[in-house]
Write a protein that holds these residues in place. Structure first.
Motif, PDB file in Angstrom:
ATOM      1  N   GLU A 175      88.282 -48.801 -87.686  1.00 23.67           N
ATOM      2  CA  GLU A 175      87.924 -47.405 -87.930  1.00 23.67           C
ATOM      3  C   GLU A 175      87.966 -47.082 -89.416  1.00 23.67           C
ATOM      4  N   ALA A 183      87.476 -49.187 -91.813  1.00 20.22           N
ATOM      5  CA  ALA A 183      86.316 -49.855 -92.417  1.00 20.22           C
ATOM      6  C   ALA A 183      85.047 -49.041 -92.164  1.00 20.22           C
ATOM      7  N   LYS A 184      84.913 -48.542 -90.929  1.00 20.71           N
ATOM      8  CA  LYS A 184      83.751 -47.698 -90.625  1.00 20.71           C
ATOM      9  C   LYS A 184      83.754 -46.445 -91.493  1.00 20.71           C
ATOM     10  N   SER A 185      84.948 -45.874 -91.677  1.00 26.27           N
ATOM     11  CA  SER A 185      85.025 -44.592 -92.379  1.00 26.27           C
ATOM     12  C   SER A 185      84.625 -44.721 -93.843  1.00 26.27           C
ATOM     13  N   ILE A 186      84.650 -45.923 -94.408  1.00 32.23           N
ATOM     14  CA  ILE A 186      84.118 -46.061 -95.767  1.00 32.23           C
ATOM     15  C   ILE A 186      82.705 -46.637 -95.732  1.00 32.23           C
ATOM     16  N   GLY A 187      82.048 -46.462 -94.596  1.00 32.06           N
ATOM     17  CA  GLY A 187      80.615 -46.747 -94.531  1.00 32.06           C
ATOM     18  C   GLY A 187      80.259 -48.187 -94.246  1.00 32.06           C
ATOM     19  N   MET A 188      81.231 -48.989 -93.772  1.00 27.37           N
ATOM     20  CA  MET A 188      80.909 -50.391 -93.492  1.00 27.37           C
ATOM     21  C   MET A 188      80.213 -50.521 -92.139  1.00 27.37           C
ATOM     22  N   THR A 189      79.267 -51.455 -92.081  1.00 31.18           N
ATOM     23  CA  THR A 189      78.673 -51.797 -90.793  1.00 31.18           C
ATOM     24  C   THR A 189      79.634 -52.731 -90.075  1.00 31.18           C
ATOM     25  N   ARG A 190      79.331 -52.979 -88.807  1.00 28.84           N
ATOM     26  CA  ARG A 190      80.226 -53.798 -87.992  1.00 28.84           C
ATOM     27  C   ARG A 190      80.389 -55.200 -88.581  1.00 28.84           C
ATOM     28  N   ILE A 191      79.280 -55.796 -88.971  1.00 30.82           N
ATOM     29  CA  ILE A 191      79.330 -57.169 -89.486  1.00 30.82           C
ATOM     30  C   ILE A 191      80.134 -57.223 -90.789  1.00 30.82           C
ATOM     31  N   ARG A 192      79.885 -56.237 -91.668  1.00 35.41           N
ATOM     32  CA  ARG A 192      80.602 -56.262 -92.943  1.00 35.41           C
ATOM     33  C   ARG A 192      82.096 -56.029 -92.731  1.00 35.41           C
ATOM     34  N   ARG A 231      84.857 -58.593 -94.136  1.00 37.54           N
ATOM     35  CA  ARG A 231      85.710 -58.200 -95.258  1.00 37.54           C
ATOM     36  C   ARG A 231      87.108 -57.770 -94.828  1.00 37.54           C
ATOM     37  N   ILE A 232      87.196 -57.122 -93.666  1.00 33.22           N
ATOM     38  CA  ILE A 232      88.458 -56.483 -93.292  1.00 33.22           C
ATOM     39  C   ILE A 232      89.148 -57.207 -92.138  1.00 33.22           C
TER      40      ILE A 232
END
Lengths: 254, 293
Positions: free
Chosen positions: B191, B193-202, B206-207
């Motif tokens: 969540e 990661a999503k909240s800083i605009g990451m897509t699922r794959i990224r 990264r995270i």
């Protein structure tokens, strides 16, 4: 100026449970809106719907004038894909109750991750901006510390800097001080107070009624998936008209 | 605070006489661990007997020393190590891909991954090796129509068959290890990661994956050690790894035990080196966690 958030008949269900019942809400640009209410009232869910961590089951949500989750083509709504939703989320920054810092990265790396990986900013520029933000939350000296080495209050301040690094138009706070030891609440609220003064649009789900009274432009009281009462902080917190608001506020204060 | 030891009758106050509770002048006698001595003696005796048996048995130890560094054995050792690394690399790549596929929202990808894991975990490796090696019986030629074509026997060398057999089989096991690792990462991380605009794959790359590595590395290290030994199965398809070469030598000179000991020594050496590397890798991925200090 157009409102930063418009929600129209927003409905969210988890199985048979209706978490949000046709909520209408409007948040002005630069406004600080505090949402209060008992647990399970849907206030966190509303916040999570606004930045699409949850998908709504009915109604519509606009953030910064853009319909979230769908593209309007003729008389049809086309669902957006993962990339498009990720791009829409850039308008909002989110601060979580449990901080959710990336534990394998230092404070600085947490803050520059989004700008470098998502916004494709230059490392030097991202670093400078990140250090400025860490300075703003009073943690420039902790830039190289890992989250585990920071107190809860410090972690939450890094989390705020991480969200701000994406230069969002709207900041969402999901009970940002609920997981903190009492003596650490003040430092986080101070950062949020400064942020509010800088003119940032904010929606804050909180149990800190003192903060709501001091900083909020408007307070919303939610219960059972509905907005029960909305108004100026003094009206809602000092002279609530609705019976449920009254009993909630007296329960929190005592 | 005043010591009562030297002054058995404190007179300064109405303090009660507690001098007979003082035991600090006694000498402490540590508990005797008789059973440990007995156990140690028995084990030393057993090991001594075993060593004596081997020393007096029909083993020509000078052959062990002689063949330990012979060219055919060292060549086999190189092939064993090379195949282990390549097959493991293939296994990890496939494992990550299929683990992510298995957790995908796309049902086609999910079922494909489940099917892959089901099939390759469900059949013995040695059978898979033989299938790959004998592929020419099914497809005399392989290739991409219009682009290239080759005789299968030329392509499916022992090396290629061993790499495919071991790597693809390993991928099925690694996929489950990676999936467990991905599941171990807190949902809040996705969540955030999503909240800083990451897509699922990224966000995975990264995270989530870097954090999952802490959980993934120990069992992968374990599987790597298994892989070292599993390459010996490739001897049945004539891949020139260390056991295969040792066997070739003892078919010629009948020094069966000596050559098996030679191969055994090298397996232990390689596995020991790997175990050391594994603990270093674990320390690297533990950074930022509670046990990194």
């Amino acid at each position: 100026m157009r409102p930063i958030v418009v929600g129209q008949a927003v409905t969210k269900r988890f199985g048979d449970f209706v978490a949000l019942k046709e909520i209408d809400i409007e948040v002005e640009n630069g406004e600080v809106l505090c949402i209060i209410g008992p647990s399970g009232s849907g206030k966190s869910t509303l916040l999570r719907c606004i930045n699409q961590l949850e998908k709504i089951d009915g109604g519509g949500l606009w953030v910064d004038g853009e319909l979230t989750g769908y593209r309007i083509v003729g008389d049809k709504l086309h669902e957006l894909d993962d990339n498009q939703i990720a791009r829409q989320r850039l308008a909002t920054g989110m601060v979580f109750q449990r901080f959710n810092l990336f534990p394998h990265m230092t404070a600085l790396e947490n803050v520059i991750e989004g700008p470098i990986q998502v916004l494709r900013r230059a490392p030097k520029e991202s670093r400078d901006h990140a250090m400025e933000l860490l300075g703003r939350v009073g943690l420039a000296h902790k830039a190289d510390a890992y989250p585990i080495e920071l107190s809860g209050g410090q972690q939450q301040r890094v989390a705020i800097a991480r969200a701000l690094a994406m230069r969002p138009r709207l900041m969402l706070f999901d009970e940002p001080t609920s997981a903190l030891d009492p003596e650490l609440v003040g430092e986080v609220l101070q950062v949020m107070r400064d942020l509010a003064r800088s003119g940032m649009s904010m929606i804050v789900v909180t149990h800190e009624l003192g903060f709501a009274r001091e900083v909020a432009n408007r307070v919303v009281f939610m219960d059972a998936g509905q907005i029960v009462e909305t108004g100026a902080p003094e009206d809602i917190l000092m002279n609530p008209r609705n019976e449920r608001t009254q009993s909630f506020i007296s329960a929190v204060l005592n | 605070m005043q010591s009562t030891k030297k002054d058995p009758t404190p007179s300064a106050s109405a303090m009660p006489d507690i001098s007979h509770y003082d035991i600090s002048h006694y000498k402490v006698m540590p508990k005797r661990h008789y059973r440990r001595f007995i156990a140690a003696a028995l084990i030393v005796l057993a090991i001594g007997g075993l060593l004596r048996a081997f020393a007096n048995g029909n083993i020509e130890w000078q052959f062990v020393g002689q063949f330990l560094t012979s060219q055919a054995i060292l060549w086999g050792l190189w092939n064993t190590v090379l195949m282990s690394i390549l097959a493991m690399a293939l296994g990890v790549v496939l494992g990550v891909i299929f683990a992510v596929m298995r957790m995908s929202k796309n049902p086609v990808l999910r079922y494909t991954a489940s099917g892959y894991i089901w099939f390759f975990r469900g059949t013995p490796v040695i059978l898979q090796l033989l299938l790959w090696f004998n592929l020419a019986l099914v497809f005399p030629t392989i290739g991409i129509p219009g682009l290239f074509e080759a005789r299968t026997v030329d392509v499916m060398t022992p090396f290629a068959a061993a790499l495919l057999g071991l790597g693809i089989n390993q991928g099925a096991y690694t996929a489950e290890v990676v999936r467990a690792g991905l599941l171990s990462v807190d949902n809040g991380q996705y969540e955030a990661a999503k909240s800083i605009g990451m897509t699922r794959i990224r966000s995975l790359r990264r995270i989530v994956l870097p954090q999952a590595m802490r959980v993934i590395i120990p069992p992968i290290g374990n599987e790597f050690i298994s892989m070292i030994k599993m390459t010996s199965l490739a001897s049945v398809i004539l891949y020139s790894e260390i056991l295969h070469n040792a066997q070739n030598i003892y078919y010629a000179n009948a020094r069966v035990m000596e050559l098996l000991i030679v191969a055994g020594i090298w397996y232990i050496v390689v596995v020991t080196v790997l175990s050391i590397g594994q603990s270093r890798l674990e320390r690297h991925f533990a950074r930022g966690s509670r046990d990194s200090a």
